[in-house]
Design a protein around this motif. Structure first.
Motif, mmCIF file in Angstrom:
data_model
loop_
_atom_site.group_PDB
_atom_site.id
_atom_site.type_symbol
_atom_site.label_atom_id
_atom_site.label_comp_id
_atom_site.label_asym_id
_atom_site.label_seq_id
_atom_site.Cartn_x
_atom_site.Cartn_y
_atom_site.Cartn_z
ATOM 1 N N ASP A 57 25.764 -9.012 -18.705
ATOM 2 C CA ASP A 57 25.090 -8.039 -19.567
ATOM 3 C C ASP A 57 23.593 -8.227 -19.377
ATOM 4 O OD1 ASP A 57 24.025 -6.422 -21.495
ATOM 5 O OD2 ASP A 57 25.270 -7.157 -23.141
ATOM 6 N N PRO A 58 22.861 -7.198 -18.918
ATOM 7 C CA PRO A 58 21.420 -7.357 -18.693
ATOM 8 C C PRO A 58 20.641 -7.777 -19.931
ATOM 9 C CG PRO A 58 22.216 -5.346 -17.660
ATOM 10 C CD PRO A 58 23.337 -5.872 -18.501
ATOM 11 N N GLU A 98 17.721 -7.658 -14.453
ATOM 12 C CA GLU A 98 17.010 -8.055 -15.666
ATOM 13 C C GLU A 98 15.555 -7.597 -15.623
ATOM 14 O OE1 GLU A 98 17.515 -12.220 -16.199
ATOM 15 O OE2 GLU A 98 19.672 -12.084 -16.568
ATOM 16 N N ALA A 99 14.922 -7.721 -14.456
ATOM 17 C CA ALA A 99 13.526 -7.288 -14.345
ATOM 18 C C ALA A 99 13.405 -5.780 -14.541
ATOM 19 C CB ALA A 99 12.961 -7.695 -12.983
ATOM 20 N N SER A 138 12.773 -0.994 -20.501
ATOM 21 C CA SER A 138 12.722 -1.155 -21.958
ATOM 22 C C SER A 138 11.287 -1.177 -22.441
ATOM 23 C CB SER A 138 13.428 -2.452 -22.364
ATOM 24 O OG SER A 138 14.800 -2.405 -22.055
ATOM 25 N N ALA A 139 10.402 -1.802 -21.663
ATOM 26 C CA ALA A 139 8.993 -1.845 -22.058
ATOM 27 C C ALA A 139 8.406 -0.439 -22.138
ATOM 28 C CB ALA A 139 8.196 -2.701 -21.078
ATOM 29 N N GLU A 182 2.072 -14.114 -17.798
ATOM 30 C CA GLU A 182 2.987 -14.778 -16.890
ATOM 31 C C GLU A 182 4.436 -14.614 -17.294
ATOM 32 O OE1 GLU A 182 2.008 -18.827 -16.428
ATOM 33 O OE2 GLU A 182 0.025 -18.464 -15.596
ATOM 34 N N ARG A 183 4.735 -13.749 -18.251
ATOM 35 C CA ARG A 183 6.121 -13.548 -18.660
ATOM 36 C C ARG A 183 6.910 -12.940 -17.521
ATOM 37 N NH1 ARG A 183 3.681 -11.560 -23.291
ATOM 38 N NH2 ARG A 183 4.164 -9.430 -22.673
ATOM 39 N N SER A 184 8.171 -13.323 -17.445
ATOM 40 C CA SER A 184 9.050 -12.774 -16.414
ATOM 41 C C SER A 184 9.944 -11.739 -17.017
ATOM 42 C CB SER A 184 9.882 -13.890 -15.798
ATOM 43 O OG SER A 184 10.638 -14.568 -16.766
#
Length: 326
Positions: free
Chosen positions: A78-79, A109-110, A116-117, A324-326
């Protein structure tokens, strides 16, 4: 080497080794086979065949075991639940397949986080626009109506005063509701006074509206963070309290925001309600999407009859260096 070719080579080599070993054993053993085969020799042939097939099955099973793990992971992936990866158990021929699958999960996920952002940024922009229109247009219009009613009351005959007063109270109540909706859509206190004051005001509004007692444990000096992190924390706390009011049938709620030793943060919304939440609804999925934006992990523990505990763990890197968030 491509996974299909590597897997073919492995199966071919295993089968070849098994049959070569079987041939060698028959060659050096005292067992002989007559032509035609005697009945006394049939058990020997059956035992030899069983040993060869058993060894072949065992070796192939161990060799292909990562495929079962891969299938299980594919079924539950699930992403919105990050970090679930397939580990390499040292099976060299499947290493490339495992790395490719894990890389696909990283990309999913990225991409989910990026989409989503954009969606949540558009949602926040729309919230601000609606809140501004409610405050500037509808709110001002209702204020004008209140002033007009106040002026009219001074010149109205006595028999109409009670009706006008009732209308005035209705308009005043509507104005208060519009202002509350505008505050929920656009937390101005978050922008003006910071996260601590915003969460305290949110808990106070919730307790007043729902009648549920709220115990607050909010770090008065959380580490410096970006506006995006503050907004995510506020929205998740807001959604958590909303879910309590709608579904929990609780009498008490605990809202906490504490700093961790490593520099991270932990937000919790806990209630003493009925619990038993088994599937993620739209609200919980929305919280998970917001958590992805800042690289945080959201967990929900809801045993039947034991209340619900929503926990958001924000790593130190997301708090101290949002870039630096992934």
């Amino acid at each position: 080497m491509r996974p299909a070719r590597a897997l073919f080579r492995r199966v071919f080599v295993i089968n070849g080794l098994v049959f070569a070993a079987g041939t060698l054993v028959l060659a050096v053993s005292p067992a002989t086979v007559s032509s035609p085969v005697l009945l006394t020799e049939v058990p020997v042939l059956i035992v030899g065949l069983a040993l060869i097939l058993g060894a072949n099955a065992l070796l192939l099973r161990r060799s292909l075991a990562p495929l079962d793990t891969l299938t299980t992971l594919m079924e539950r992936v699930d992403p919105l639940r990050v970090g679930d990866r397939l580990t390499d158990s040292g099976n060299g021929d499947l290493t490339h397949l495992i790395e490719t699958f894990n890389g696909m999960l990283d990309r999913l996920e990225a991409e989910r986080s990026a989409s989503s952002a954009h969606a949540l940024a558009a949602q926040e922009g729309e919230r601000r626009r609606i809140a501004r229109e409610l405050h500037d247009e509808i709110g001002q219009s209702l204020t004008v109506v209140l002033l007009s009613l106040k002026h009219t009351l001074g010149h109205a005959p006595e028999e109409l005063r009670q009706e006008l007063l009732a209308v005035q109270e209705t308009v005043r109540g509507s104005l208060d509701e519009v202002r509350q909706v505008a505050r929920r859509l656009r937390p101005g206190v978050l922008e003006d006074l910071g996260l601590h004051s915003a969460l305290s005001a949110l808990a106070g509004d919730f307790a007043e509206a729902s009648g549920v007692q709220v115990t607050r444990d909010i770090d008065p000096e959380p580490p410096g963070m970006s506006g995006e992190v503050e907004l995510v924390l506020y929205r998740i706390a807001q959604e958590g309290l909303t879910n309590v009011a709608r579904h929990a049938d609780a009498t008490r709620v605990w809202l906490s925001l504490r700093s961790a030793r490593d520099g991270g943060l932990t937000l919790r919304v806990t209630d003493d309600g009925r619990g038993g939440a088994r599937q993620d609804g739209a609200g919980v999925r929305g919280m998970r999407e917001r958590a992805l934006l800042i690289g945080a992990r959201l967990t929900l523990d809801s045993p039947p009859g034991g209340g619900t505990d929503v926990r958001l763990v924000v790593p130190a890197r997301a708090v101290t260096d949002p870039a630096e968030r992934s």
